[in-house]
Every structure is written in structure tokens, then in C-alpha cells.
Write an enzyme that holds these catalytic residues in place. Structure first.
Site, PDB file in Angstrom:
ATOM      1  N   SER A 122      43.128  33.243  44.516  1.00 26.84           N
ATOM      2  CA  SER A 122      42.237  34.117  43.750  1.00 26.84           C
ATOM      3  C   SER A 122      41.291  33.243  42.947  1.00 26.84           C
ATOM      4  CB  SER A 122      43.058  34.990  42.809  1.00 26.84           C
ATOM      5  OG  SER A 122      43.564  34.186  41.768  1.00 26.84           O
ATOM      6  N   LYS A 123      40.431  33.908  42.201  1.00 25.58           N
ATOM      7  CA  LYS A 123      39.435  33.188  41.404  1.00 25.58           C
ATOM      8  C   LYS A 123      40.073  32.145  40.477  1.00 25.58           C
ATOM      9  CE  LYS A 123      35.413  36.103  41.034  1.00 25.58           C
ATOM     10  NZ  LYS A 123      34.863  37.253  40.354  1.00 25.58           N
ATOM     11  N   ARG A 124      41.311  32.440  40.090  1.00 26.95           N
ATOM     12  CA  ARG A 124      42.029  31.513  39.213  1.00 26.95           C
ATOM     13  C   ARG A 124      42.111  30.116  39.821  1.00 26.95           C
ATOM     14  NH1 ARG A 124      47.154  31.447  38.831  1.00 26.95           N
ATOM     15  NH2 ARG A 124      47.424  32.958  40.521  1.00 26.95           N
TER      16      ARG A 124
END
Ligand code: GLU
Length: 486
Positions: free
Chosen positions: A247-249
Site C-alpha cells: 500500500s501507499k505506506r
């Protein structure tokens, strides 16, 4: 199905958010599979959730597909333009008693669900609208209450054979009567997906493993509508380095970002192909004549070689892959690809590039084997173009009095080099080192940092030649001066 032998697959992005690299992988696997079987690849935009869908995202998908070279598809078809068409299937289900109107307020149901979960209890829609008596139903209808349509889940164990995950089985008792048509008349994902896969004669549904939970619901719909089911192949999840879902994380996950950074589409395809699939031997890089060998990749691609183990997105590996492709580009092609980055970082204007085309080609030749991504030209090669490059902090090591004195003395030697080219520069440096009883490297290291700001980089003498005599001298003088002033 009209043609039993014709393979037809699709990629069906929901245009919310951005074009995720995972969706690009799904597109690629479908595309390779279709190509392998000389079948058709269809692009279908699942935009029934109009509020969450964006034009910009659709554009990103279409542009991303073109960038990756996967632009020979049927479509794009837009679900938002086919709304009426789903309704007739819903009406048929209602008519057959396989679906029913639900007048419940979705917010109230969400509250009930939340409360049950807070008490650690399961919650499933209790079919209260199915059991409405005729009078209550009439009242609801007359009050014009918004009504959704729910699918009446038949009691039955759903079992299917996933091409990647093997047999998957689910008891329909664990599935609630899900909504197939919202109160606003729009179909929900599972319904629209089944109808479209049927109407588009999709033979194989190849999509991310995050949809495994939807498949039994879809199979029940196929059965209720008496439609032939496609084959299903779910692709392993893509995880970040910490083994949680990518994910963007984890940093950049949008395909556009990789494009903007200067990853090459060929390298991206090659890397994505290995995310969950393997050719069955050690081959990792599929390059032929400086480009992706799509023929061999297509030939070797089969669904049976997809693994059900989750894949890890490894940026370092992707960078390595990209470098393999950059290194093999024809030199003038590399230069052309680099040009937009050179202007973007204000290293040169288009006019300057034209005026100094040979010089630029030589700089490109030195940098080509060194760049992992094209945008690295700014970090790694700014010194060729500009004076405002950064100095590595290792320069501190070379600011002792002895080195400064040596550099000072070598400056005079540099001034005397008439044709400032790599050979004469090297001869002058080695001669100077001998005359002053120092090792050449005692001069080479500080000279590199003083003139390029870096401790490593392309061959030094060729680099100095391209920087040019004047700029080399002024860079060294600047550091000596700054030191004296301190
Ligand atoms: N629209 C779905 C998504 O973007 C894909 C559904 C499917 O492939 O069936 O996740």
C-alpha cells in the site's frame, strides 16, 4: 459462448484512487495469457460507483496501458454506460423469486452491524424485508421508500477449482443476501461483474486474490441466472517488504510514479511478470536486442506457473532490473529518453541540448551504465551541467592541509595542460604524483570530490574532460578559497 475455443479475458479496474502496480500486474497476466492463446484481451472500466470514480483515474489507466505497450485491447467498455442493461437481469431474478426488494435504510443496518461487531457477534442481514407481509409491502411501496434489491442466497455449498489456488469451497450459509442493485438503481460490483463477464464471453477471470471472497457470490449468481461460469484464476497478493499488503505506506504504488521516475516500460513489464509467475527456470531478464523479448515471455507464460504464495514487491530488485534494460539501450535511444529528465531538472534547455549534441552524447555514454532510473541523472550527474551540485560529506576527509597544498600545486599543473582531454590529463596527474612522491590515488580521490561532489562515478579523466578545464579549475579554486577564508 459463441466460440468455445476462443480465449477471452479482461482487466476490470474500478477507477477510484490511482493505477496501482498490482492492477498493472493483473492487466499484464491477462494480456500475456490472451497473447499466448491468440485470444482477446478486454478492458472494462467498472465505474458504477459514480461518486468514487474519477475521469483522471480512467485517464491514468488508459495512459498506463499505452505506456506499458498493452494498448491492443477490446474496449474500453464503461459499466456506467450500460446501466439499463443490468436491470433486466435483476428483474428476472426478482421475477423468479431469487431476489427481493429491501426497504431498509443502509445507515440503520450499518449501525446494527457495528453494534454487533462491538459485542464480538456476527451480523448478517436477517431477511426482514423478505418476510414482509403483503400489506406492509404495499405500505412501503406507497410511501415511495427507497428500495434496493437483495439476492436470495440459496442454501448450498459452493465449490470450484481455482487454477492457481486449487479447490475452494464455501458454505453459502456464511454469505448474506447481498445487495445486487442499490436504491439508486445502480448495480453493485458482483452483479455487474457477472453480467459483463457473461455478456463479454469471458472464458477466464484472472484477478487478484483479494477477490477470492467474491467468487462464491458470483458463482451463485451464475447459477441463479443459469449462465455458464468462466474459469477462475486468482493471482497471489503483492506484499511490501514488511510482508503486509502493498500500500501507499510502503512508498510508491502508482504506476504513474514509476513512469515519472524514469523506469522503462520494458523493465516494468519484466519485473511485474515475475510477481507471482515464474518461467520455471532461473531466467529473470528477458532482453533481446536491447528490448524486452515479449515473444519469449508470451510463449512461456502459462497460468499453471503462477504460484499461490504471496509475492513481495522489491524496489531494489526493480531498480536492478531497470538498470539491466537501461544498459542495453542503443546509445542514441538512451539519450533521447534522458532528454525530458534533463529539461525537467533544469540541467539544459532543449536549445542547449541541440547546440551541444556531441558533448551530451558523451555525457550520456558515461552515465548510461550507471543509472538505475533515468531521474538519477540529477543526483548522479548534475555536476556535468551545473555548478549547484551537492558535495558528499566525504569531502571533509580531503580538506586537511596537506591535501589542500597538493591540490593548490596541482592547479598550476592543470593550467598547463594544453589539450584538456583524458589522456593528457591522466599523464599530467601521474607525472605530478611521481614528481611529488605521492601516490596517484592521493590526488585522484580529492580531485573527484572537488570537481564532481561525489566519491564515485564515471571514469575520472573522461569526466574531467567533459566538465572542461575552466570549470574544473574554478571548482577547485572555490574550495581552496572557502577553506582559506575559514
Ligand atoms: N473492479 C475490480 C477491482 O478493481 C476488479 C474486479 C474483477 O476483476 O473481477 O478490483
Amino acid at each position: 459462448m459463441n466460440n468455445q475455443n476462443k480465449i477471452r479475458v479482461r482487466m476490470a479496474p474500478s477507477p477510484t484512487g490511482f493505477f496501482h502496480v498490482g492492477s498493472a500486474r493483473t492487466a499484464l497476466f491477462n494480456w500475456l495469457f490472451a497473447k499466448h492463446h491468440k485470444g482477446k484481451f478486454i478492458l472494462r472500466v467498472e465505474d458504477t460507483d459514480v461518486e468514487r470514480s474519477s475521469e483522471e483515474m480512467i485517464k491514468a489507466v488508459l495512459e498506463g496501458m499505452t505506456w506499458l505497450g498493452m494498448d491492443q485491447y477490446e474496449g474500453p467498455y464503461y459499466q456506467s454506460k450500460r446501466m439499463d442493461f443490468y436491470r433486466k437481469y435483476v428483474d428476472k431474478l426478482i421475477e423468479d423469486g431469487k431476489a427481493y426488494y429491501c426497504y431498509c435504510n443502509p445507515q440503520d443496518l450499518a449501525e446494527e452491524r457495528k453494534a454487533a461487531y462491538a459485542n464480538k457477534q456476527d451480523w448478517k442481514y436477517d431477511r426482514r424485508c423478505l418476510s414482509l407481509n403483503a400489506a406492509d409491502k404495499k405500505k412501503k411501496e406507497e410511501s415511495n421508500a427507497p428500495r434496493a434489491v437483495r439476492f436470495l442466497i440459496p442454501e448450498h455449498r459452493v465449490t470450484y477449482k481455482d487454477i492457481v489456488y486449487g479447490e475452494i469451497s464455501k458454505d453459502s450459509k456464511d454469505i448474506e443476501d447481498f445487495v445486487i442493485q442499490r436504491a439508486n438503481g445502480k448495480p453493485t460490483y458482483n452483479l455487474a461483474c457477472v453480467i459483463d463477464d457473461h455478456e463479454m464471453e469471458i472464458t477466464h477471470v484472472i484477478r487478484g486474490a483479494d477477490h477470492i471472497a467474491n467468487t462464491p457470490k458470483q458463482i451463485l449468481l451464475y447459477e441463479a441466472l443459469n449462465l455458464q461460469k468462466p474459469e477462475f484464476a486468482h493471482l497471489p497478493l503483492i506484499l511490501g517488504q514488511d510482508k503486509s499488503k502493498l500500500s501507499k505506506r510502503h512508498g510508491a504504488v502508482s504506476l504513474t510514479w514509476y513512469q515519472e521516475q524514469g523506469f522503462l516500460p520494458d523493465a516494468m513489464i519484466n519485473y511485474l511478470a515475475l510477481l507471482g509467475w515464474s518461467p520455471g527456470d532461473d531466467q529473470e531478464v528477458f532482453i533481446k536486442n536491447g528490448k524486452l523479448d515479449i515473444e519469449i515471455l508470451t510463449e512461456r507464460f502459462t497460468l499453471e506457473r503462477i504460484s499461490s504464495s504471496n509475492a513481495v514487491f522489491d524496489t531494489t530488485k526493480l531498480e536492478w532490473m531497470n538498470q539491466q534494460y537501461i544498459m542495453q539501450l542503443p546509445r542514441s535511444h538512451f539519450k533521447n529518453l534522458l532528454k525530458p529528465f534533463i529539461t525537467e531538472y533544469d540541467l539544459m534547455t532543449a536549445q542547449e541540448m541541440e547546440n551541444k549534441t556531441d558533448w551530451l552524447q558523451e555525457v550520456c555514454d558515461l552515465m548510461q551504465p550507471r543509472l538505475k532510473v533515468l531521474s538519477d541523472i540529477d543526483k548522479q550527474g548534475r555536476f556535468f551541467f551545473k555548478e549547484d551540485f551537492e558535495y558528499d560529506k566525504a569531502i571533509e576527509k580531503h580538506l586537511d592541509e596537506k591535501t589542500l597544498a597538493t591540490m593548490d600545486k596541482f592547479l598550476a599543473e592543470m593550467q598547463r595542460i594544453e589539450s584538456f582531454e583524458q589522456k593528457p590529463i591522466e599523464l599530467a596527474l601521474r607525472g605530478f604524483a611521481d614528481d611529488n612522491s605521492i601516490k596517484a590515488r592521493e590526488l585522484i580521490h580529492p580531485l573527484r570530490v572537488f570537481t564532481t561532489g561525489n566519491t564515485g562515478g564515471p571514469p575520472l579523466f573522461a569526466t574531467l574532460e567533459l566538465i572542461g578545464k575552466e570549470r574544473c579549475i574554478s571548482r577547485i579554486e572555490k574550495i581552496l578559497k572557502q577553506k582559506k577564508e575559514k
